[in-house]
Design a protein around this motif. Structure first.
Motif, PDB file in Angstrom:
ATOM      1  N   LEU A  26     -13.886  35.710 -35.438  1.00 28.92           N
ATOM      2  CA  LEU A  26     -12.590  35.231 -34.823  1.00 28.92           C
ATOM      3  C   LEU A  26     -12.586  33.678 -34.766  1.00 28.92           C
ATOM      4  O   LEU A  26     -12.298  33.254 -35.027  1.00 28.92           O
ATOM      5  CB  LEU A  26     -12.850  35.544 -33.104  1.00 28.92           C
ATOM      6  N   LEU A  27     -14.286  33.062 -34.569  1.00 30.85           N
ATOM      7  CA  LEU A  27     -14.012  31.640 -34.208  1.00 30.85           C
ATOM      8  C   LEU A  27     -14.710  31.266 -35.864  1.00 30.85           C
ATOM      9  O   LEU A  27     -13.962  30.411 -36.037  1.00 30.85           O
ATOM     10  CB  LEU A  27     -16.157  31.796 -33.888  1.00 30.85           C
ATOM     11  N   ILE A  28     -14.796  31.840 -36.822  1.00 31.14           N
ATOM     12  CA  ILE A  28     -15.172  31.482 -38.588  1.00 31.14           C
ATOM     13  C   ILE A  28     -13.626  31.634 -38.634  1.00 31.14           C
ATOM     14  O   ILE A  28     -12.928  30.299 -39.261  1.00 31.14           O
ATOM     15  CB  ILE A  28     -15.852  32.099 -39.383  1.00 31.14           C
ATOM     16  N   VAL A  29     -12.715  32.524 -38.469  1.00 28.64           N
ATOM     17  CA  VAL A  29     -11.052  31.846 -38.824  1.00 28.64           C
ATOM     18  C   VAL A  29     -10.338  32.206 -38.397  1.00 28.64           C
ATOM     19  O   VAL A  29      -9.592  30.850 -38.682  1.00 28.64           O
ATOM     20  CB  VAL A  29     -10.385  34.270 -39.198  1.00 28.64           C
ATOM     21  N   GLY A  30     -10.577  31.553 -37.037  1.00 27.54           N
ATOM     22  CA  GLY A  30      -9.995  30.124 -36.229  1.00 27.54           C
ATOM     23  C   GLY A  30     -10.691  29.342 -36.648  1.00 27.54           C
ATOM     24  O   GLY A  30      -8.958  28.169 -37.091  1.00 27.54           O
ATOM     25  N   PHE A  31     -11.309  28.654 -37.126  1.00 31.46           N
ATOM     26  CA  PHE A  31     -11.688  27.098 -37.247  1.00 31.46           C
ATOM     27  C   PHE A  31     -11.169  27.461 -38.837  1.00 31.46           C
ATOM     28  O   PHE A  31     -10.770  26.095 -39.038  1.00 31.46           O
ATOM     29  CB  PHE A  31     -13.204  27.449 -37.658  1.00 31.46           C
ATOM     30  N   VAL A  32     -11.414  27.964 -39.770  1.00 34.17           N
ATOM     31  CA  VAL A  32     -10.506  27.634 -41.043  1.00 34.17           C
ATOM     32  C   VAL A  32      -9.469  27.405 -41.075  1.00 34.17           C
ATOM     33  O   VAL A  32      -8.554  26.867 -41.127  1.00 34.17           O
ATOM     34  CB  VAL A  32     -11.256  29.167 -41.835  1.00 34.17           C
ATOM     35  N   ALA A  37      -4.823  23.942 -40.413  1.00 34.74           N
ATOM     36  CA  ALA A  37      -3.378  22.780 -40.503  1.00 34.74           C
ATOM     37  C   ALA A  37      -3.371  21.456 -40.319  1.00 34.74           C
ATOM     38  O   ALA A  37      -2.831  20.889 -40.481  1.00 34.74           O
ATOM     39  CB  ALA A  37      -3.214  24.184 -39.066  1.00 34.74           C
ATOM     40  N   ALA A  38      -4.992  21.579 -39.405  1.00 36.21           N
ATOM     41  CA  ALA A  38      -5.953  20.050 -39.008  1.00 36.21           C
ATOM     42  C   ALA A  38      -5.267  19.545 -40.702  1.00 36.21           C
ATOM     43  O   ALA A  38      -4.576  17.950 -40.837  1.00 36.21           O
ATOM     44  CB  ALA A  38      -6.945  19.709 -38.506  1.00 36.21           C
ATOM     45  N   PHE A  39      -5.745  19.171 -42.032  1.00 35.78           N
ATOM     46  CA  PHE A  39      -5.535  18.950 -43.055  1.00 35.78           C
ATOM     47  C   PHE A  39      -4.283  18.557 -43.756  1.00 35.78           C
ATOM     48  O   PHE A  39      -3.865  17.608 -44.304  1.00 35.78           O
ATOM     49  CB  PHE A  39      -6.941  18.963 -44.009  1.00 35.78           C
TER      50      PHE A  39
ATOM     51  N   THR B  87     -11.349  16.378 -33.107  1.00 36.14           N
ATOM     52  CA  THR B  87     -11.924  17.289 -33.862  1.00 36.14           C
ATOM     53  C   THR B  87     -12.877  17.820 -35.272  1.00 36.14           C
ATOM     54  O   THR B  87     -13.840  17.010 -35.907  1.00 36.14           O
ATOM     55  CB  THR B  87     -11.371  18.335 -34.147  1.00 36.14           C
ATOM     56  N   LEU B  88     -11.402  16.702 -36.497  1.00 39.08           N
ATOM     57  CA  LEU B  88     -12.161  16.192 -37.470  1.00 39.08           C
ATOM     58  C   LEU B  88     -12.998  15.191 -37.426  1.00 39.08           C
ATOM     59  O   LEU B  88     -14.131  14.742 -38.455  1.00 39.08           O
ATOM     60  CB  LEU B  88     -11.235  15.535 -39.227  1.00 39.08           C
ATOM     61  N   GLY B  89     -13.590  14.302 -36.946  1.00 38.37           N
ATOM     62  CA  GLY B  89     -13.908  12.738 -36.976  1.00 38.37           C
ATOM     63  C   GLY B  89     -15.137  13.561 -35.942  1.00 38.37           C
ATOM     64  O   GLY B  89     -16.281  13.295 -36.737  1.00 38.37           O
TER      65      GLY B  89
END
Lengths: 269, 271
Positions: A26-32, A37-39, B87-89
């Motif tokens: 869950l953590l790995i998938v959520g993080f990816v 989304a962030a990038f 977070t990215l930082g």
């Protein structure tokens, strides 16, 4: 035994850091998913970055030949103001945080006082220095007074919290012995509590002076006095050699303070 | 034991005469320095504004309340940007901090006299300069925006993360490293199986702790143009839209409190 014999012959694998598999995945998938989304929302103007690289190179080169002389009077005044603000706000901040720390220690203060002091600490810690500085500049006008008040206020949250934790974890036996000798409350604090927390208080105070100096370097950005205003002007005018000189002075002073605090803390402990 | 003789009666004192004299001199010097500093501050203060301050504060308070709640619809994107900057930082800074920490730790550094001082210099210089100053500098170099904020936070956090991490590396149990070495492991295998598992909890704790600090710092980076909710704060301040300022401050406060709660929970689960 059967567990061991089942494992014989199989190669050993490193145990994972997070034991529960569902939580790990869950953590790995959520993080990816978050990273994607962030990038995707960050817009980077690469041509602008590329154009700026030359300026970046100029800035880094400026560190090899910093210009201390051509703006020396501005740098000198800003530095003195920063140091003055640091000293004054540390003294006032520490003086105010000692009674608040006593009030915020559950083994010294009664519950109502405890709650009041804890909420003062919480407010001071939650508000950013620079935001406090903006408000205080709006109220008190430009100049080092606003910076001085900001740093004093920020010192209270930091120092009172850590000192209160130290008072709460002190050795009760010594304090009780003083009380048993018929000491008054003030004597109890002075001879039972204070000697136990003194090394920590000195260490924290010096650490806070260090932080206050670093913070005083940015308060000038919002008009609260100190070297920040000079630094900001230097950046705005692309005078990288002057900016490099100011940054070098800040780094050297912080390093000196850190060294000094290491020496003093080693002596008092 | 310092004892004073008073009319044949011995009275205990905390310090000897010379010690208390020394204390007095130190206090005197301290008070003199403080008085000088206060004089300097006082000289560059317009005292009329200070006496007027309660009225101004009251005035700002009446302008700033109640907060303009409907403005919150415009704060979604800035808050998302702020979260991304932090977070990215943090992720970038951890990627950069790990090699620096391994180079700075006494037991893993490849060379004690050349590489270790360089690593320590990186740690001190990135730590001593505030993220707002890094942001100012990066805006001049790569232009305003979220990207400058990410890089500013990343650079600023290297020193903090690397310092805590190299202290954790120096405190590892050497016998485990020796056991791995004894099996004939290569240098990298020793690192992966002997050192990394020991510092993993510390690493996770540092990452979350720094992320919490970075959320705080990234909320104000916008003041110099590096993206996030600070941009809204500075534009609201510039047009003296005090009800919006109050709302933004409340949102920042909520973000700080939530991030502190998350970081405390995660660290509690790790340790």
């Amino acid at each position: 035994m059967s567990e061991v014999s089942a494992l014989i012959g199989k190669p050993w694998k490193k145990p994972p850091f997070i034991q529960r598999p569902w939580l790990r995945w869950l953590l790995i998938v959520g993080f990816v998913a978050y990273l994607i989304a962030a990038f995707s929302t960050i817009e980077v103007n690469w041509s602008r970055v590329y154009a700026g690289l030359e300026r970046g190179e100029k800035f880094i080169l400026a560190f090899t030949q910093p210009d201390f002389t051509s703006r020396s009077s501005d740098i000198w005044e800003g530095m003195i103001e920063s140091i003055v603000m640091t000293v004054a706000s540390s003294v006032v901040g520490i003086a105010i945080s000692i009674p608040i720390a006593l009030g915020a220690a559950r083994n010294v203060a009664p519950l109502p006082v405890y709650l009041i002091c804890r909420s003062i600490i919480a407010i001071s810690r939650a508000l950013q220095e620079i935001i406090v500085a903006i408000l205080l500049v709006a109220i008190f006008g430009f100049g080092p007074l606003a910076g001085f008040l900001t740093l004093s206020f920020a010192t209270i949250g930091f120092l009172a919290k850590l000192l209160a934790e130290d008072i709460e974890s002190m050795d009760k036996v010594q304090a009780e012995a003083i009380k048993a000798s018929g000491a008054k409350w003030t004597q109890w604090i002075n001879y039972g509590v204070q000697p136990q927390v003194m090394p920590r208080l000195i260490g924290l105070s010096i650490y806070r002076i260090d932080i206050n100096f670093r913070e005083s370097a940015i308060l000038g950005l919002v008009g609260a006095g100190g070297i920040g205003a000079t630094l900001n002007t230097a950046f705005d005018r692309y005078e990288y050699d002057t900016a490099a000189a100011i940054l070098l002075i800040i780094i050297v002073i912080v390093m000196a303070l850190e060294y000094l605090s290491g020496v003093i803390r080693a002596r008092v402990q | 034991m310092p004892v004073q003789d008073l009319k044949g009666q011995k009275i205990w004192q905390r310090r000897t005469g010379r010690e208390s004299l020394g204390h007095w001199v130190i206090w005197l010097i301290g008070v003199a320095i403080f008085a000088y500093c206060w004089q300097q501050i006082s000289a560059s203060t317009t005292w009329f504004f200070v006496w007027d301050a309660p009225r101004i504060a009251n005035d700002i308070w009446t302008r700033a309340t109640p907060p303009r709640w409907e403005y919150i619809a415009q704060l979604g994107k800035p808050i998302w940007d702020t979260l991304n900057i932090a977070t990215l930082g943090t992720i970038f800074s951890l990627i950069l901090a790990v090699p620096v920490a391994f180079m700075a730790a006494r037991n893993t550094t490849p060379s004690r006299f050349i590489i270790r001082p360089i690593a320590l210099l990186i740690i001190v210089s990135t730590r001593s300069i505030n993220s707002l100053i890094w942001a100012l500098l990066l805006i001049a170099i790569i232009g305003p925006g979220v990207f400058a904020g990410v890089i500013a936070i990343a650079i600023r956090s290297i020193g903090f993360c690397a310092k805590l991490l190299y202290e954790a590396i120096e405190e590892i149990d050497e016998t485990q490293v020796e056991a791995i070495t004894a099996t004939g492991a290569s240098r990298w295998q020793v690192m992966a199986y002997g050192i990394v598992p020991q510092i993993m909890p510390a690493f996770a704790g540092i990452a979350v702790f720094r992320w919490d600090i970075n959320i705080r710092e990234s909320t104000v980076l916008g003041l110099v143009g590096a993206g996030g909710i600070g941009l809204q704060l500075s534009s609201s301040l510039n047009v003296l839209a005090w009800p919006q300022v109050t709302l933004i401050l409340l949102v920042i406060l909520a973000a700080v409190v939530i991030s502190e709660w998350v970081s405390a929970k995660v660290r509690g689960a790790i340790i």
